[in-house]
Design a protein around this motif. Structure first.
Motif, short mmCIF file in Angstrom:
data_model
loop_
_atom_site.label_atom_id
_atom_site.label_comp_id
_atom_site.label_asym_id
_atom_site.label_seq_id
_atom_site.Cartn_x
_atom_site.Cartn_y
_atom_site.Cartn_z
N ASN B 143 0.83 -1.23 0.21
CA ASN B 143 -0.08 0.11 -0.02
C ASN B 143 0.96 1.42 0.03
N TRP B 144 0.06 2.47 -0.25
CA TRP B 144 0.57 3.59 -0.16
C TRP B 144 -0.07 4.59 1.14
N VAL B 145 0.82 5.17 1.77
CA VAL B 145 0.06 5.96 2.81
C VAL B 145 0.32 7.45 2.46
N ILE B 146 -0.84 8.27 2.28
CA ILE B 146 -0.74 9.35 1.69
C ILE B 146 -1.24 10.48 2.96
N MET B 182 -12.48 6.88 2.39
CA MET B 182 -11.34 6.16 3.19
C MET B 182 -11.35 7.04 4.33
N PRO B 183 -10.72 5.92 5.47
CA PRO B 183 -10.34 6.49 6.76
C PRO B 183 -9.19 7.58 6.60
N GLY B 184 -9.18 8.45 7.18
CA GLY B 184 -8.25 9.59 7.19
C GLY B 184 -8.39 10.73 6.22
N PHE B 185 -9.49 10.80 5.54
CA PHE B 185 -9.73 11.67 4.41
C PHE B 185 -11.14 12.59 5.15
N VAL B 209 -3.94 8.49 4.72
CA VAL B 209 -4.84 7.68 3.91
C VAL B 209 -4.25 6.70 3.16
N VAL B 210 -4.85 5.21 3.60
CA VAL B 210 -4.02 4.23 3.05
C VAL B 210 -4.62 3.64 1.75
N VAL B 211 -3.98 3.61 0.61
CA VAL B 211 -4.54 3.20 -0.83
C VAL B 211 -3.80 2.11 -1.24
#
Lengths: 321, 372, 257
Positions: B143-146, B182-185, B209-211
């Motif tokens: 994943n990517w964490v933004i 998404m959580p964190g958005f 935000v994890v994508v």
């Protein structure tokens, strides 16, 4: 090939005679040039419309009496008319271009296998042919139409195109032709109710009373509303009145407001600036009331009353039933 | 007429009708309220307008960019705000179809018929110069964490899916797709702009935000290219919208000058007025030629970024100036908020800034010309 | 429910003019569009289909260019279209048109309902619906402003006359012509526009339908147009009313009627 008669269909709603039918009797007599004018009335027993119709002086009235005509379908009426017309074909058959006339006439036309011109604005004879003057393309184009070979020559004619005039000099024969009422099984009129007019938007209103700064007063607003209620119309205003407590932007007529197209517009105390004129150019009949005889609004009006709006409103309220 | 031409003609007709019935009557209200009236955006969705360019395999209509640009041109004559809302959506869909991985497109594009997609570059620390980007994307397993803060996003708040220009740990640029659920958005504040007041422009705050990996558009390092591509796609459509605004201005000036008389002469017969009307008409024609050329070049797989920049640079100036001239034709009425001219000037003014300022357009045009 | 909607292609509103020299209609360069009232008929058909299931078939008579309008109807979501087209049908008046459409409806077969617009905006006749009904021997409701499905084969429609409103019950098959007040036609959506090009448009000629040559085209048309001209432009002729308010009002009311 035909019996030379001009027939006019008399439309009834309850016991009310459609005025266009009477207008057509007068018109038919005017263009008849010796041709007999015949009114045909399908009616219920109690109606006896012939007593009124005869005052307009047709040469003959054919009454088709059956109580079921009170609420007959288009097919039932056109079937009855077909029976009395098929054998002895009249030269001409005229209908009012009402909803009912425009529904029954073409159905009958197909049965009689003849021509029909709808919504005519004028009719006249040229030799043996009935010239039917019909507007098309939303009244932008006029056509002359004839039906050379088949009879009757059928037309529906727009209401209030001609005036009905009583004629006591003529003697009217009344006949009851033989016909049979054929009940249509697949259709029936369940109910007939009077219309309650509830036009909520000024741009759709059939009658508009418009108030301008020159006629604004608490009293005139009240009178204008009363008159609008009587005529089944609405009250609108020109731009300066939109900030008055009784009115808002929705009531405004003109360039930055509503464009209206009523059958009747009564302008009270409106000067007639270009921004207003744009909004009313589609109105059919325009009546304007203004104390200033040079007000530009008069040039855009069919009727001009130079005088006081309150007096005019009061007189209207007195005269309109 | 070919089938495509027939289809495009029908689309334009549909958009004209929709605009005349649903948008144009609300144009003033949208400007005054600074928002779309309740239900309006739903009608846009219900009538399939979000699907114009969406490929048919995702449930869209699959019209090409020339048709889409012409459609937004007609819409903008009635209301520029909604046309800009659709512009933001269409240009974002283009980045999915060009750079998105099949698994991402299969997952997301079918929803683009009823959810708005947005593309965001700008951050509080700087304009749309991507070099100063502080949004970070950190790789964590698959994943990517933004994390970051994006502002001035066209349709921010209204859109549900966002393309986010970010920097990776090794300082490369990349674009990631995040979903508002998404959580964190979080949505931030909406801008209170002076023009295009219906189009929401707002902020999105991302807190870890994890994508998944396939939410990366293109590759790491392609971020600026995708950003430039999105700009060019946006500018073609903005040119179309600007031509529509000028058309609206022209219509107002012509109507008024036909109806209004100086003594007995209609205004349009006066030479001073004719000069203004002719200027506006020429501006309309030039802007139209530029955006249509840009759209055609894009459809034909030719270079179109320079034409797109010209369409927006020329069109935005021309629309502001034409609005000013139309205002002058109307005199005091033109200066009144009761007439639409003043808000058209404010609407047009937005496009001297959005999707790159006029100065940035002119820099890009100059560079392209020098390189020839 | 198998519903046939009769549609007509008309010139775009207000674009028709008369050549002042020749007194002919200037038709060139005018885009044909679907008659606006027919869109209300299509909308009514689509809503009935949503309620009762079935199929909406568009039917028109005219030159090949009428496919444009049929395509519009298909893009509103009708299922298929039929165009009766042939040189032999040219010059048809309402009677010949009604005959031809009635024959086409018979050929389509098992039709439960025929819907038409109340009238076309070009010819303004409103005659074709009742003529079709007469040829097919079906009950009719004209100028319907509401249509409700009462059972699988009964419909109750409202028709407004000048002073009254009627509730009319018909058993299907039936013919109904509709007013614009009936509904608001849906827009063609972008997706439906694209898909409309995948739907069938069947073209029939007079031989496909075994039409009687005496009843079609010019031969089957009892009426002839002898001349076409522009109406006299009447500016408003202002009548000044008397100064006495009551007299003014009496004169006004007289002249208004």
């Amino acid at each position: 090939m035909d019996n030379n008669e001009i027939w006019v269909y008399v439309e009834l709603s309850g016991s009310r005679i459609e005025p266009t039918s009477l207008q057509l009797i007068t018109k038919a007599k005017a263009i008849a040039d010796g041709r007999p004018v015949v009114a045909v009335i399908p009616e219920a027993t109690t109606v006896q419309a012939e007593t009124i119709v005869s005052q307009y002086g047709p040469d003959k009235i054919e009454i088709l009496v059956d109580d079921r005509f009170a609420e007959a379908t288009d097919e039932e009426v056109s079937d009855a008319l077909f029976q009395v017309m098929d054998k002895q074909r009249p030269n001409t058959l005229l209908f009012p271009a009402t909803i009912l006339g425009r529904s029954i006439a073409p159905r009958l036309q197909a049965k009689l296998q003849t021509g029909l011109t709808g919504d005519c604005l004028d009719i006249y004879f040229k030799d043996t042919l009935l010239v039917q003057v019909k507007p098309t393309y939303g009244d932008n184009i006029m056509c002359d139409i004839v039906c050379p070979d088949r009879r009757p020559q059928m037309a529906t004619v727009r209401p209030n195109t001609f005036r009905a005039v009583q004629d006591s000099s003529a003697t009217t024969k009344i006949e009851k032709p033989i016909f049979e009422f054929h009940k249509e099984e697949a259709a029936s009129i369940l109910s007939t109710k009077p219309i309650i007019n509830s036009s909520a938007n000024i741009s759709d209103a059939k009658t508009v009373i418009a108030l301008g700064r020159g006629a604004y007063s608490e009293k005139n607003v009240k009178l204008a509303n009363q008159l609008a209620a009587k005529l089944g119309g609405m009250v609108g205003v020109s731009r300066p009145l939109t900030d008055k407590p009784e009115f808002g932007h929705d009531d405004q007529i003109g360039q930055s407001g509503n464009t209206i197209a009523p059958d009747l517009l009564i302008n009270l105390g409106i000067s007639g600036a270009v921004q207003y004129a744009v909004g009313i150019k589609n109105a059919k009949k325009v009546v304007s009331v203004n104390t200033d005889k040079d007000a530009p609004i008069f040039a855009q009006s069919d009727f001009a009353y130079v005088g006081d709006a309150t007096e005019f409103l009061t007189a209207m309220l007195g005269q309109v039933r | 007429m070919t089938v495509i031409e027939d289809q495009n003609r029908m689309l334009i007709q549909m958009v004209k009708e929709f605009t005349a019935n649903e948008l144009a009557p609300l144009d003033m209200e949208i400007d005054q309220k600074g928002d779309y009236p309740a239900g309006l955006f739903q009608r846009v969705i219900d009538n399939g307008l979000l699907k114009i360019t969406l490929p048919s395999q995702y449930g869209g209509a699959g019209f090409d960019y020339t048709a889409a640009a012409d459609a937004l041109n007609k819409m903008a004559i009635g209301n520029a705000s909604m046309a800009v809302t659709l512009e933001g959506h269409f240009k974002t869909i283009e980045q999915f179809t060009k750079y998105g991985q099949p698994s991402l497109n299969d997952k997301y594009l079918p929803s683009a018929g009823h959810r708005i997609f947005a593309f965001s570059m700008t951050e509080p620390s700087g304009g749309s110069n991507p070099k100063g980007i502080s949004t970070r994307a950190v790789k964590q397993g698959d994943n990517w964490v933004i994390t970051g803060d994006k502002i001035m996003i066209t349709n921010g708040g209204l859109a549900e899916v966002y393309c986010i220009l970010s920097k990776t740990e090794d300082d490369q640029m990349a674009v990631f797709v995040v979903d508002k659920d998404m959580p964190g958005f979080q949505f931030g504040k909406r801008e209170d702009f002076i023009g295009l007041r219906g189009t929401p422009v707002g902020e999105v705050v991302l807190d870890h935000v994890v994508v998944p990996a396939d939410h990366l558009l293109g590759k790491v390092g392609q971020g600026l290219e995708i950003g430039d591509n999105a700009h060019a796609d946006a500018r073609v459509l903005m040119g179309a919208i600007l031509a529509g605004i000028i058309e609206h201005e022209l219509g107002i000036a012509i109507n008024y000058s036909k109806e209004r008389k100086a003594l007995t002469t209609p205004l349009y017969q006066l030479q001073v007025i004719q000069e203004k009307i002719a200027d506006i008409a020429i501006a309309r024609q030039n802007t139209r030629a530029l955006y249509q050329k840009g759209a055609q070049q894009k459809v034909a797989n030719q270079l179109y970024a320079e034409t797109a920049a010209m369409a927006k640079s020329y069109g935005s100036r021309a629309a502001v100036r034409s609005g000013d001239e139309a205002l002058q034709v109307l005199g005091g009425y033109g200066y009144s908020r009761e007439y639409p001219v003043e808000h058209l000037i404010r609407d047009a003014r937005a496009m001297e800034l959005a999707e790159g300022t006029i100065e940035k357009m002119n820099l890009e045009i100059t560079n392209a010309e020098i390189a020839k | 429910m198998k519903i046939v909607v009769g549609i007509k292609q008309v010139p775009q509103a207000d674009s028709v003019k008369i050549d002042p020299q020749t007194n002919n209609l200037i038709r060139s360069g005018i885009q044909g569009v679907i008659n606006p009232f027919d869109k209300n008929a299509i909308e009514a058909a689509l809503r009935l289909r949503a309620q009762a299931g079935g199929e909406v078939i568009l039917l028109s008579m005219g030159p090949d260019s009428y496919v444009t309008s049929l395509r519009d109807g298909l893009a509103m979501d009708a299922d298929q279209a039929v165009l009766v087209s042939s040189r032999a049908l040219g010059g048809a008046d309402t009677l010949a048109t009604g005959y031809t459409l009635a024959k086409a409806i018979e050929a389509i077969g098992d039709v439960d309902l025929v819907l038409l617009g109340r009238q076309s905006v070009d010819a303004d006749t409103g005659q074709v619906g009742p003529i079709v009904a007469a040829y097919l021997g079906l009950p009719q409701v004209t100028f319907a402003e509401s249509i409700s499905l009462e059972s699988a084969n009964t419909i109750i429609a409202k028709r407004q006359l000048d002073t009254v409103i009627q509730d009319i019950k018909v058993t299907t098959p039936a013919v109904i012509t509709v007013r614009s007040e009936l509904n608001r036609p849906r827009y063609e959506t972008p997706v439906n526009i694209k898909q409309s090009f995948d739907k069938a448009v069947t073209v029939w000629s007079e031989t496909d339908l075994n039409l009687d040559p005496e009843q079609i085209g010019q031969a089957g048309s009892p009426t002839k147009v002898t001349s076409v001209y522009a109406p006299e432009k009447k500016g408003r002729q202002t009548t000044t009313l008397p100064t006495d308010p009551t007299q003014a009002v009496v004169e006004l009311l007289n002249k208004l009627n």
